[in-house]
Motif scaffolding. Structure first.
Motif, PDB file in Angstrom:
ATOM      1  N   TRP A   4       2.174  22.438  -9.983  1.00 52.43           N
ATOM      2  CA  TRP A   4       1.779  21.039 -10.063  1.00 52.43           C
ATOM      3  C   TRP A   4       1.511  20.420  -8.712  1.00 52.43           C
ATOM      4  N   GLY A   5       1.813  21.060  -7.642  1.00 56.71           N
ATOM      5  CA  GLY A   5       1.587  20.492  -6.318  1.00 56.71           C
ATOM      6  C   GLY A   5       2.821  20.627  -5.467  1.00 56.71           C
ATOM      7  N   ARG A   6       3.028  19.651  -4.596  1.00 59.72           N
ATOM      8  CA  ARG A   6       4.208  19.679  -3.741  1.00 59.72           C
ATOM      9  C   ARG A   6       4.678  18.256  -3.490  1.00 59.72           C
ATOM     10  N   VAL A   7       5.927  18.136  -3.117  1.00 56.25           N
ATOM     11  CA  VAL A   7       6.507  16.842  -2.776  1.00 56.25           C
ATOM     12  C   VAL A   7       6.144  16.515  -1.337  1.00 56.25           C
ATOM     13  N   THR A  10       8.831  13.072   4.232  1.00 56.80           N
ATOM     14  CA  THR A  10       9.057  11.673   4.604  1.00 56.80           C
ATOM     15  C   THR A  10       7.972  11.158   5.538  1.00 56.80           C
ATOM     16  N   HIS A  11       7.602  11.936   6.565  1.00 57.40           N
ATOM     17  CA  HIS A  11       6.596  11.457   7.527  1.00 57.40           C
ATOM     18  C   HIS A  11       5.232  11.257   6.863  1.00 57.40           C
ATOM     19  N   GLU A  12       4.934  12.010   5.809  1.00 56.78           N
ATOM     20  CA  GLU A  12       3.669  11.828   5.101  1.00 56.78           C
ATOM     21  C   GLU A  12       3.675  10.533   4.295  1.00 56.78           C
ATOM     22  N   VAL A  13       4.786  10.229   3.654  1.00 57.19           N
ATOM     23  CA  VAL A  13       4.895   8.993   2.879  1.00 57.19           C
ATOM     24  C   VAL A  13       4.883   7.788   3.815  1.00 57.19           C
ATOM     25  N   ARG A  14       5.520   7.912   4.964  1.00 51.34           N
ATOM     26  CA  ARG A  14       5.570   6.816   5.938  1.00 51.34           C
ATOM     27  C   ARG A  14       4.158   6.353   6.318  1.00 51.34           C
ATOM     28  N   ARG A  15       3.210   7.275   6.355  1.00 53.85           N
ATOM     29  CA  ARG A  15       1.822   6.908   6.706  1.00 53.85           C
ATOM     30  C   ARG A  15       1.210   5.914   5.727  1.00 53.85           C
ATOM     31  N   TYR A  16       1.666   5.924   4.469  1.00 52.87           N
ATOM     32  CA  TYR A  16       1.154   4.964   3.490  1.00 52.87           C
ATOM     33  C   TYR A  16       1.529   3.532   3.860  1.00 52.87           C
ATOM     34  N   PHE A  17       2.528   3.372   4.679  1.00 52.55           N
ATOM     35  CA  PHE A  17       2.979   2.044   5.097  1.00 52.55           C
ATOM     36  C   PHE A  17       2.220   1.539   6.323  1.00 52.55           C
ATOM     37  N   ASP A  18       1.437   2.373   6.975  1.00 58.55           N
ATOM     38  CA  ASP A  18       0.680   1.930   8.149  1.00 58.55           C
ATOM     39  C   ASP A  18      -0.330   0.878   7.738  1.00 58.55           C
ATOM     40  N   PRO A  19      -0.451  -0.237   8.400  1.00 61.31           N
ATOM     41  CA  PRO A  19       0.224  -0.697   9.613  1.00 61.31           C
ATOM     42  C   PRO A  19       1.418  -1.604   9.319  1.00 61.31           C
ATOM     43  N   LEU A  20       2.015  -1.502   8.140  1.00 63.51           N
ATOM     44  CA  LEU A  20       3.140  -2.359   7.788  1.00 63.51           C
ATOM     45  C   LEU A  20       4.393  -1.979   8.563  1.00 63.51           C
ATOM     46  N   VAL A  51      11.359  14.400  -5.136  1.00 65.19           N
ATOM     47  CA  VAL A  51      11.962  13.238  -4.477  1.00 65.19           C
ATOM     48  C   VAL A  51      11.003  12.074  -4.661  1.00 65.19           C
ATOM     49  N   GLU A  52      11.539  10.927  -5.035  1.00 69.20           N
ATOM     50  CA  GLU A  52      10.735   9.710  -5.131  1.00 69.20           C
ATOM     51  C   GLU A  52      11.134   8.811  -3.972  1.00 69.20           C
ATOM     52  N   TRP A  53      10.195   8.605  -3.043  1.00 68.91           N
ATOM     53  CA  TRP A  53      10.463   7.792  -1.865  1.00 68.91           C
ATOM     54  C   TRP A  53      10.124   6.345  -2.159  1.00 68.91           C
ATOM     55  N   GLY A  54      10.923   5.435  -1.623  1.00 74.79           N
ATOM     56  CA  GLY A  54      10.671   4.010  -1.766  1.00 74.79           C
ATOM     57  C   GLY A  54      10.970   3.280  -0.476  1.00 74.79           C
ATOM     58  N   GLY A  55      10.319   2.146  -0.311  1.00 71.54           N
ATOM     59  CA  GLY A  55      10.543   1.343   0.883  1.00 71.54           C
ATOM     60  C   GLY A  55       9.918  -0.024   0.693  1.00 71.54           C
ATOM     61  N   VAL A  56      10.236  -0.924   1.581  1.00 71.86           N
ATOM     62  CA  VAL A  56       9.665  -2.261   1.592  1.00 71.86           C
ATOM     63  C   VAL A  56       8.926  -2.435   2.900  1.00 71.86           C
TER      64      VAL A  56
END
Length: 61
Positions: A4-7, A10-20, A51-56
């Motif tokens: 099904w893919g891969r998880v 953390t550093h990859e998910v963090r990029r979704y927050f750029d430039p926040l 793993v499901e990553w979350g952040g604000v």
């Protein structure tokens, strides 16, 4: 080998927050640790294949 893919790491998910700016707490965390309704499971009982990553994030001034 999963099909099904891969998880994302953390550093990859963090990029979704750029430039926040990621608010801390909670920071970027496994959602199982984010305001749990009960005690989170010990490390040896946590899933390792998902793993499901979350952040604000907030917009910088």
């Amino acid at each position: 080998h999963n099909k099904w893919g891969r998880v994302r790491e953390t550093h990859e998910v963090r990029r979704y927050f750029d430039p926040l700016i990621i608010e801390s707490p909670p920071g970027l965390v496994d959602v199982i640790d984010w305001h749990p309704d009960s005690t989170p499971p010990p490390d040896h009982l946590r899933p390792t294949d998902w793993v499901e990553w979350g952040g604000v994030g907030r917009i910088p001034k």
